[in-house]
Design a protein around this motif. Structure first.
Motif, PDB file in Angstrom:
ATOM      1  N   GLY A 182      19.939 -13.557 -22.087  1.00 22.85           N
ATOM      2  CA  GLY A 182      21.016 -14.397 -21.942  1.00 22.85           C
ATOM      3  C   GLY A 182      21.565 -14.247 -20.516  1.00 22.85           C
ATOM      4  O   GLY A 182      22.796 -14.388 -20.345  1.00 22.85           O
ATOM      5  N   ARG A 183      20.851 -13.875 -19.667  1.00 23.14           N
ATOM      6  CA  ARG A 183      21.410 -13.922 -18.304  1.00 23.14           C
ATOM      7  C   ARG A 183      21.555 -15.213 -17.518  1.00 23.14           C
ATOM      8  O   ARG A 183      22.315 -15.532 -16.580  1.00 23.14           O
ATOM      9  N   TYR A 184      20.506 -16.122 -18.196  1.00 18.94           N
ATOM     10  CA  TYR A 184      20.851 -17.716 -17.391  1.00 18.94           C
ATOM     11  C   TYR A 184      21.946 -18.003 -18.087  1.00 18.94           C
ATOM     12  O   TYR A 184      22.206 -18.169 -19.014  1.00 18.94           O
ATOM     13  N   ASN A 185      22.718 -18.781 -16.891  1.00 15.69           N
ATOM     14  CA  ASN A 185      23.883 -19.543 -17.254  1.00 15.69           C
ATOM     15  C   ASN A 185      23.502 -21.213 -17.094  1.00 15.69           C
ATOM     16  O   ASN A 185      23.115 -21.543 -16.174  1.00 15.69           O
ATOM     17  N   PRO A 186      23.796 -21.676 -18.009  1.00 16.18           N
ATOM     18  CA  PRO A 186      23.372 -23.176 -18.295  1.00 16.18           C
ATOM     19  C   PRO A 186      24.154 -24.020 -17.002  1.00 16.18           C
ATOM     20  O   PRO A 186      23.755 -25.026 -16.876  1.00 16.18           O
ATOM     21  N   LYS A 187      25.078 -23.485 -16.617  1.00 15.95           N
ATOM     22  CA  LYS A 187      25.920 -24.086 -15.449  1.00 15.95           C
ATOM     23  C   LYS A 187      25.013 -24.092 -14.287  1.00 15.95           C
ATOM     24  O   LYS A 187      25.259 -24.829 -13.361  1.00 15.95           O
ATOM     25  N   MET A 188      24.021 -23.428 -14.059  1.00 17.40           N
ATOM     26  CA  MET A 188      23.202 -23.523 -12.888  1.00 17.40           C
ATOM     27  C   MET A 188      22.138 -24.636 -13.136  1.00 17.40           C
ATOM     28  O   MET A 188      21.672 -25.131 -12.070  1.00 17.40           O
ATOM     29  N   CYS A 203      25.754 -16.127 -11.270  1.00 19.60           N
ATOM     30  CA  CYS A 203      24.892 -14.812 -11.531  1.00 19.60           C
ATOM     31  C   CYS A 203      25.859 -13.830 -11.368  1.00 19.60           C
ATOM     32  O   CYS A 203      25.914 -13.330 -10.113  1.00 19.60           O
ATOM     33  N   LYS A 204      26.519 -13.204 -12.106  1.00 21.33           N
ATOM     34  CA  LYS A 204      27.578 -12.082 -12.117  1.00 21.33           C
ATOM     35  C   LYS A 204      27.339 -11.102 -12.840  1.00 21.33           C
ATOM     36  O   LYS A 204      27.084 -11.237 -14.132  1.00 21.33           O
ATOM     37  N   ARG A 205      27.507  -9.880 -12.672  1.00 22.50           N
ATOM     38  CA  ARG A 205      27.671  -8.461 -13.559  1.00 22.50           C
ATOM     39  C   ARG A 205      28.805  -8.623 -14.626  1.00 22.50           C
ATOM     40  O   ARG A 205      29.758  -9.005 -13.937  1.00 22.50           O
TER      41      ARG A 205
END
Ligand SMILES: *[C@@H]1O[C@H](CO)[C@@H](O)[C@H](O)[C@H]1NC(C)=O
Ligand SMILES: *[C@@H]1O[C@H](CO)[C@@H](O)[C@H](O)[C@H]1NC(C)=O
Ligand SMILES: *[C@@H]1O[C@H](CO)[C@@H](O)[C@H](O)[C@H]1NC(C)=O
Ligand SMILES: *[C@@H]1O[C@H](CO)[C@@H](O)[C@H](O)[C@H]1NC(C)=O
Length: 384
Positions: free
Chosen positions: A203-209, A249-251
């Motif tokens: 779940g690190r991938y953000n669909p907004k990308m 992509c942020k921690r």
């Protein structure tokens, strides 16, 4: 570039009322001038339109003119790129490593805290003197500034056309072999070594990308890479994927008592660590994965008992004097395959059909561990 044909009206207008030769010549010249001007205007417009689009796509980190690769006259060099917090605690080990090499075969670049100087007062090896970037930035671990620093290192190293391999190293990395062995290992392969695998469940991938970065091209892998020149160029020239990483992509920040309800929102964020995804995903997006050895050359030992700290995940174990003995080092050097759980893939480390050691470097080494390694002598695989 489109080619456009213009027909000159003068040529088709053959039948005309007889006029004196002089006047018709002047008239004809005028028409030529006007036709040319109009054509020029149209051409300029077309050129402007098409170039403003392609400029967007290919604009680079800096617009510096890069020297053409010069593989014939110069000996190919390895660029060692050190990404450090401040000083290089293991400089004494690397100093002895470079002593053993040929100065014509390598170059060194360091990204350190802005203003930090590598000289006699901070460094025990002259190879590092004055090698820090002048345009370095403040790096926050796990943030986009980390990949920004990597790009600065690659950009600087690309200035030397003799640099043909680009190895990224941390301040706790050690070499496991002597210079000659590492040089021929890297030069023998026409590929980059980039640990890269599918990252299905985290779940690190953000669909907004999406759609610029479709989920199918999302990759994960170790930050410690070794690149061929053309891949270093792709990374430095990227002006599209890098900003998207900066935005999405942020921690995930740790829970902070003073933030109250704000924590709920922050904790819902995709927990993304840019340096574990950027290069892998960018190369996948450029369809360059068949030019990779999908593995890292840098050994890391993970502490798997750390699972309860979900946010931070596994932690690399630091080698100290006591656990960096000859048997341990020999074990690491003996590894010839890596298993990727998420892809059920076994990656055999090969040089053509011959099995070779997977790892040329290892982390994280304390000064004590590095001292022990130095006392053992960094040998080639054949005389260890
Ligand atoms: C330096 O490079 C040359 C030419 O590529 C090679 O023949 C030589 O073995 C290298 N020296 C070392 C110490 O790796
Ligand atoms: C890989 O193979 C090349 C020749 O094919 C050889 O020169 C080189 O030493 C080999 N490298 C290793 C690490 O075995
Ligand atoms: C394998 O051998 C071929 C032909 O000898 C060479 O062109 C290629 O670079 C080698 N590949 C590696 C990974 O050493
Ligand atoms: C692994 O992590 C656990 C929990 O944080 C810790 O107690 C242990 O000392 C670590 N092991 C090593 C070898 O660092």
């Amino acid at each position: 570039m489109k080619v456009i044909f213009f027909s000159f009206p003068g040529r088709t207008m053959k039948k005309k009322a007889p006029v004196t030769l002089g006047r018709s010549l002047i008239w004809f010249s005028w028409k030529l001038v006007i036709t040319f001007s109009v054509a020029l205007c149209i051409l300029t417009l077309i050129k402007f339109h098409s170039s403003s689009r392609s400029d967007l796509a290919s604009a680079s980190l800096s617009r510096r003119l890069r020297p053409p690769p010069d593989t014939l006259s110069a000996r190919p060099k390895i660029a060692f790129l050190f990404l450090t917090r401040r000083n290089l605690p293991l400089d004494f080990l690397w100093g002895s490593f470079f002593e053993n090499g040929d100065v014509a075969n390598f170059s060194i670049y360091i990204h350190s805290a802005p203003g930090f100087v590598f000289d006699e007062s901070t460094t025990r090896s002259h190879f590092f003197f004055g090698r820090q970037l002048t345009n370095s930035i403040q790096v926050a671990w796990g943030k986009s500034s980390m990949i920004a620093a990597e790009r600065l290192l690659l950009e600087e190293a690309l200035e030397d056309p003799a640099n043909q391999r680009f190895v990224l190293l941390s301040d706790s990395c050690v070499p496991l072999y002597n210079f000659g062995y590492i040089y021929s290992y890297l030069m023998a392969s026409p590929r980059s070594f980039v640990d890269s695998f599918l990252d299905g469940k985290e779940g690190r991938y953000n669909p907004k990308m999406s759609p610029t970065i479709p989920k199918g091209k999302w990759r994960k892998g170790s930050q410690w890479i070794s690149l061929i020149r053309s891949h270093a160029e792709v990374i430095v020239d990227d002006d599209i994927i890098f900003p998207i990483f900066g935005l999405f992509c942020k921690r995930r920040p740790p829970v902070d008592g003073s933030k109250g309800n704000m924590n709920i929102k922050l904790q819902k964020q995709h927990n993304c660590i840019p340096d574990e995804h950027y290069v892998q995903t960018l190369l996948a997006l450029n369809d360059l994965e068949d030019e990779l050895e999908p593995r890292t050359l840098t050994y890391t030992l993970w502490n798997e008992s750390d699972t309860k700290m979900e946010n931070k995940g596994w932690h690399p174990i630091t080698f100290n004097y006591a656990n960096a003995g000859p048997r341990r080092i020999k074990e690491i050097k003996g590894i010839d395959h890596v298993y990727y759980v998420s892809e059920l893939r076994t990656e055999w480390c090969r040089n053509n059909s011959t099995l070779v050691p997977c790892f040329l470097f290892a982390r994280k080494f304390s000064q004590g561990a590095a001292m022990r390694l130095l006392s053992l002598g960094i040998k080639t695989r054949f005389d260890s």
